[in-house]
Design a protein around this motif. Structure first.
Motif, PDB file in Angstrom:
ATOM      1  N   PRO A 190       0.816  -1.215   0.000  1.00 35.01           N
ATOM      2  CA  PRO A 190       0.000   0.000   0.000  1.00 35.01           C
ATOM      3  C   PRO A 190       0.856   1.275   0.000  1.00 35.01           C
ATOM      4  CG  PRO A 190      -0.889  -1.595   1.540  1.00 35.01           C
ATOM      5  CD  PRO A 190       0.406  -2.162   1.054  1.00 35.01           C
ATOM      6  N   LEU A 191       2.025   1.230   0.680  1.00 34.57           N
ATOM      7  CA  LEU A 191       2.890   2.421   0.706  1.00 34.57           C
ATOM      8  C   LEU A 191       3.381   2.758  -0.706  1.00 34.57           C
ATOM      9  CD1 LEU A 191       4.493   4.465   2.552  1.00 34.57           C
ATOM     10  CD2 LEU A 191       6.433   2.898   2.310  1.00 34.57           C
ATOM     11  N   HIS A 192       3.797   1.720  -1.441  1.00 32.15           N
ATOM     12  CA  HIS A 192       4.302   1.950  -2.793  1.00 32.15           C
ATOM     13  C   HIS A 192       3.176   2.388  -3.737  1.00 32.15           C
ATOM     14  CE1 HIS A 192       7.361  -0.507  -0.853  1.00 32.15           C
ATOM     15  NE2 HIS A 192       8.223   0.045  -1.681  1.00 32.15           N
ATOM     16  N   TRP A 193       1.964   2.010  -3.381  1.00 34.66           N
ATOM     17  CA  TRP A 193       0.815   2.433  -4.191  1.00 34.66           C
ATOM     18  C   TRP A 193       0.532   3.921  -3.968  1.00 34.66           C
ATOM     19  CZ3 TRP A 193      -4.698   2.793  -2.468  1.00 34.66           C
ATOM     20  CH2 TRP A 193      -5.549   3.061  -3.545  1.00 34.66           C
ATOM     21  N   MET A 194       0.601   4.329  -2.691  1.00 29.78           N
ATOM     22  CA  MET A 194       0.320   5.733  -2.381  1.00 29.78           C
ATOM     23  C   MET A 194       1.428   6.647  -2.890  1.00 29.78           C
ATOM     24  SD  MET A 194      -2.534   5.561  -1.100  1.00 29.78           S
ATOM     25  CE  MET A 194      -2.648   7.323  -1.172  1.00 29.78           C
ATOM     26  N   PHE A 195       2.671   6.195  -2.734  1.00 32.00           N
ATOM     27  CA  PHE A 195       3.831   7.005  -3.155  1.00 32.00           C
ATOM     28  C   PHE A 195       4.702   6.149  -4.054  1.00 32.00           C
ATOM     29  CE2 PHE A 195       2.605   8.018   1.231  1.00 32.00           C
ATOM     30  CZ  PHE A 195       2.213   9.341   1.085  1.00 32.00           C
ATOM     31  N   SER A 196       4.703   6.461  -5.360  1.00 34.85           N
ATOM     32  CA  SER A 196       5.441   5.634  -6.321  1.00 34.85           C
ATOM     33  C   SER A 196       6.932   5.650  -6.088  1.00 34.85           C
ATOM     34  CB  SER A 196       5.251   6.158  -7.736  1.00 34.85           C
ATOM     35  OG  SER A 196       4.044   5.833  -8.210  1.00 34.85           O
ATOM     36  N   ASN A 197       7.432   6.798  -5.629  1.00 31.02           N
ATOM     37  CA  ASN A 197       8.876   6.934  -5.459  1.00 31.02           C
ATOM     38  C   ASN A 197       9.204   7.666  -4.185  1.00 31.02           C
ATOM     39  OD1 ASN A 197      10.265   5.743  -7.762  1.00 31.02           O
ATOM     40  ND2 ASN A 197       8.903   7.117  -8.908  1.00 31.02           N
ATOM     41  N   LEU A 198       9.901   6.987  -3.293  1.00 36.66           N
ATOM     42  CA  LEU A 198      10.400   7.609  -2.063  1.00 36.66           C
ATOM     43  C   LEU A 198      11.863   7.195  -1.910  1.00 36.66           C
ATOM     44  CD1 LEU A 198       7.541   6.942   0.577  1.00 36.66           C
ATOM     45  CD2 LEU A 198       8.060   9.114  -0.556  1.00 36.66           C
ATOM     46  N   PRO A 199      12.665   8.042  -1.236  1.00 38.95           N
ATOM     47  CA  PRO A 199      14.079   7.656  -1.071  1.00 38.95           C
ATOM     48  C   PRO A 199      14.249   6.632   0.058  1.00 38.95           C
ATOM     49  CG  PRO A 199      13.685   9.838  -0.146  1.00 38.95           C
ATOM     50  CD  PRO A 199      12.375   9.365  -0.677  1.00 38.95           C
ATOM     51  N   LEU A 200      13.692   5.456  -0.125  1.00 34.57           N
ATOM     52  CA  LEU A 200      13.773   4.395   0.893  1.00 34.57           C
ATOM     53  C   LEU A 200      14.386   3.144   0.258  1.00 34.57           C
ATOM     54  CD1 LEU A 200      10.213   4.648   2.522  1.00 34.57           C
ATOM     55  CD2 LEU A 200      12.386   5.449   3.481  1.00 34.57           C
ATOM     56  N   PRO A 201      15.024   2.294   1.097  1.00 36.61           N
ATOM     57  CA  PRO A 201      15.693   1.110   0.539  1.00 36.61           C
ATOM     58  C   PRO A 201      14.757   0.213  -0.289  1.00 36.61           C
ATOM     59  CG  PRO A 201      16.221   1.364   2.867  1.00 36.61           C
ATOM     60  CD  PRO A 201      15.224   2.421   2.536  1.00 36.61           C
ATOM     61  N   SER A 202      13.499   0.047   0.166  1.00 33.02           N
ATOM     62  CA  SER A 202      12.616  -0.877  -0.560  1.00 33.02           C
ATOM     63  C   SER A 202      12.372  -0.391  -1.994  1.00 33.02           C
ATOM     64  CB  SER A 202      11.284  -1.038   0.173  1.00 33.02           C
ATOM     65  OG  SER A 202      10.564   0.174   0.151  1.00 33.02           O
ATOM     66  N   TYR A 203      12.356   0.935  -2.181  1.00 37.82           N
ATOM     67  CA  TYR A 203      12.148   1.494  -3.527  1.00 37.82           C
ATOM     68  C   TYR A 203      13.388   1.255  -4.389  1.00 37.82           C
ATOM     69  CZ  TYR A 203       7.927   3.907  -1.938  1.00 37.82           C
ATOM     70  OH  TYR A 203       6.672   4.192  -1.468  1.00 37.82           O
ATOM     71  N   ARG A 204      14.562   1.491  -3.768  1.00 38.14           N
ATOM     72  CA  ARG A 204      15.799   1.291  -4.529  1.00 38.14           C
ATOM     73  C   ARG A 204      15.935  -0.173  -4.929  1.00 38.14           C
ATOM     74  NH1 ARG A 204      17.917   5.226  -1.213  1.00 38.14           N
ATOM     75  NH2 ARG A 204      18.625   3.721   0.343  1.00 38.14           N
ATOM     76  N   LYS A 205      15.650  -1.061  -3.976  1.00 42.32           N
ATOM     77  CA  LYS A 205      15.761  -2.500  -4.270  1.00 42.32           C
ATOM     78  C   LYS A 205      14.779  -2.908  -5.362  1.00 42.32           C
ATOM     79  CE  LYS A 205      17.399  -4.354   0.118  1.00 42.32           C
ATOM     80  NZ  LYS A 205      16.976  -5.090   1.297  1.00 42.32           N
ATOM     81  N   ARG A 206      13.566  -2.348  -5.280  1.00 40.99           N
ATOM     82  CA  ARG A 206      12.550  -2.634  -6.306  1.00 40.99           C
ATOM     83  C   ARG A 206      13.074  -2.258  -7.686  1.00 40.99           C
ATOM     84  NH1 ARG A 206       7.868   1.729  -6.604  1.00 40.99           N
ATOM     85  NH2 ARG A 206       9.694   2.860  -7.391  1.00 40.99           N
ATOM     86  N   ASP A 207      13.655  -1.045  -7.800  1.00 45.55           N
ATOM     87  CA  ASP A 207      14.096  -0.557  -9.114  1.00 45.55           C
ATOM     88  C   ASP A 207      15.284  -1.365  -9.643  1.00 45.55           C
ATOM     89  OD1 ASP A 207      12.084   1.227  -8.868  1.00 45.55           O
ATOM     90  OD2 ASP A 207      13.339   2.917  -8.252  1.00 45.55           O
ATOM     91  N   VAL A 208      16.200  -1.716  -8.745  1.00 48.74           N
ATOM     92  CA  VAL A 208      17.353  -2.528  -9.175  1.00 48.74           C
ATOM     93  C   VAL A 208      16.849  -3.911  -9.623  1.00 48.74           C
ATOM     94  CG1 VAL A 208      19.464  -3.678  -8.370  1.00 48.74           C
ATOM     95  CG2 VAL A 208      19.000  -1.313  -7.698  1.00 48.74           C
TER      96      VAL A 208
END
Ligand code: HEM
Length: 492
Positions: A190-208
């Motif tokens: 739900p967090l990634h749904w509300m905010f597509s991009n945040l400077p958090l490790p889970s976002y970086r890992k997702r993109d890599v």
């Protein structure tokens, strides 16, 4: 013309996020008591109009895609995970073509082979996984225990890799692919749904992970082409050979992203369904016994043991069918179906209205939401709605519903003989309806049906502790952890 009633909330932007997040179905029921079938609530700045009941399902599933659109709602969550130019990162007409491409590779012929492959994967898992230590011993009176959701998540990804995803993916499951999958999966919250991009490790890992996985599939495609390796029987090969209506071949990055989308779309949906099935069977040994006897009757060998079931046989097992149907009724993995409203949209009087001579209008910019999870367990519609009761599907009407072929004129996708009768106005829609309806239903039935049959043939199960409650904190409804099932190996 007036706006649907607004659900009361204390904090402006936050709205009813806490109540919705904790238990959406109970939240909708309590709002219905106050406001009826149509109401709006605030969800972290969004205005979400909920439309309940079969007519509410029809309003959302059957809406014109030019007005009632999925991509604005789901795109911010799925595009970073699936990748560019597929599913919700392309015009709806293109998604319709992409769904057809996949659908033609999910044929009955393939399903015939898949049953043996799924059976083989499950058998191997039981024979090697440490959780099944006592299964691997000779003493059949020894009880062991396994973590149901963890086990089924592993079985689901292994069986999907072996069948849908192709040989190279299955071979790489133990070599890093599983970790990439986990990083992508942690990007679907739900967090990634509300905010597509945040400077958090889970976002970086997702993109890599997305980048690596996309390259991984594209390398497979290049290798296959360069070495002229056909593997002509799998989904990837079928996508390599198809073209868009305008003659354009499907670019490699799109094939890669469609494969990622299929992997993700089929994972939690199938693994949570199979987990709930096993939990109910462990809770109701009498039904597990009926299921076992059904297997013995059709596939039991005179000296003990079983022969493989065929696809046509799998489709004709009433107890197995009823167990899966009833589990999907009580535990629809997707509780909220959402669309973005692109133009003011009047709500039909029959669904809800402020008075006899006026209508509600959902304004442009709102989100609409249907919840088959609620209508499937609504005491206003179903007898003993909260009870998991397989017998409700064992009468003539239940069987007739299964025999209906579903073909969507609009999307030109043939869904085959489904669990669900045709039409968007129904209380029972675990696979959705209309343009965005699931294309994975038949595959899911093969996968879930075979996993359950193989397990029931080999072990007896009992519930350890109370029946787990649903956990709504991720995007899908899964059993609350920890939940363990006790098991004992059967004689054969
Ligand atoms: C769409 C449920 C398994 C691929 C859907 C939708 C539902 C659903 C409710 C409609 C979503 C919406 O209208 O917003 C399920 C359930 C499953 C399952 C309950 C298993 C028990 C699978 C599998 C695959 C898959 C195994 C892939 C092989 C898709 C795709 C769509 C879809 C591609 C279309 C999305 C769209 O058009 O917007 N599914 N699904 N599903 N599902 Fe499934």
């Amino acid at each position: 013309r007036s706006l649907p009633p607004l659900v009361f909330h204390w904090i402006p932007w936050f709205g009813s996020a806490a109540q919705y997040g904790q238990d959406p179905v109970e939240f909708f029921k309590s709002c219905r008591e106050k406001h009826g079938n149509v109401f709006t609530f605030i969800l972290l700045g969004r205005r979400v109009t909920v439309t309940l009941g079969p007519k509410g399902n029809d309003f959302v599933f059957g809406g014109k895609h030019t007005v009632v659109a999925a991509e604005e709602v789901y795109g911010p969550l799925t595009t970073p995970v699936f990748g560019k130019d597929v599913v919700y990162d392309c015009p709806n007409e293109v998604l319709m073509e992409q769904k057809k491409f996949v659908k033609v590779s999910l044929t009955t012929d393939k399903f015939r082979d898949y049953i043996g492959m799924v059976d083989d994967e499950v058998t191997q898992f039981l024979s090697t996984d440490p959780a099944f230590r006592t299964y691997q011993m000779d003493d059949i009176n020894e009880w062991g225990s396994f973590s149901v959701y963890k086990t089924l998540a592993e079985m689901t990804i292994l069986t999907a890799a072996r069948t849908l995803q192709g040989k190279e993916i299955r071979e790489n499951m133990t070599k890093g692919f599983a970790e990439l999958y986990a990083d992508l999966d942690h990007g679907l919250t739900p967090l990634h749904w509300m905010f597509s991009n945040l400077p958090l490790p889970s976002y970086r890992k997702r993109d890599v992970a997305h980048e690596k996985m996309s390259q991984f599939y594209q390398n497979i495609l290049r290798n296959r082409r360069n070495n002229n390796v056909g593997y002509e029987d799998d989904v990837m090969a079928s996508l390599m050979n198809q073209t868009y209506r305008d003659g354009r071949p499907i670019p490699d990055h799109e094939i890669a992203h469609m494969m990622i989308a299929l992997l993700m779309a089929g994972q939690h949906t199938s693994s949570s369904t199979t987990s709930w099935v096993l939990l109910h069977l462990a809770d109701r040994p009498d039904i597990a016994e009926q299921l076992y006897q059904e297997q013995v009757k059709h596939f039991g060998l005179p000296g003990g043991g079983f022969r493989e079931m065929t696809y046509d046989e799998l489709k004709k097992l009433p107890i197995l069918d009823a167990v899966i149907r009833e589990t999907l009724r009580c535990h629809a993995p997707i509780h909220s179906i959402m669309r973005y409203i692109r133009d003011d949209l009047p709500v039909p009087q029959s669904l809800g209205a402020p008075s006899e001579d006026s209508v509600y209008v959902v304004p442009k910019g709102y989100t609409v939401l249907a919840s088959p999870a609620l209508s499937q367990m609504d005491p206003l519609i179903w007898k003993d709605a909260n009870t998991w009761d397989t017998t409700r599907w064992l009468d003539a009407a239940g069987m007739a519903a299964q025999a209906k072929r579903e073909y969507d004129e609009d999307t030109k996708v043939d869904f085959g003989f489904g669990l669900v009768s045709k039409g968007t106005e129904s209380p029972y829609l675990p696979f959705g309806a209309g343009r965005h309806r699931c294309i994975g239903e038949q595959f899911a039935i093969v996968q879930i049906g075979t996993i359950i049959s193989t397990i029931v043939r080999k072990i007896e199960m009992r519930l350890e502790g109370p029946f787990p409650k649903p956990d709504y904190s991720s995007m899908m409804v899964v059993p609350q952890q920890p939940c363990q099932i006790a098991y004992r190996r059967r004689k054969f």
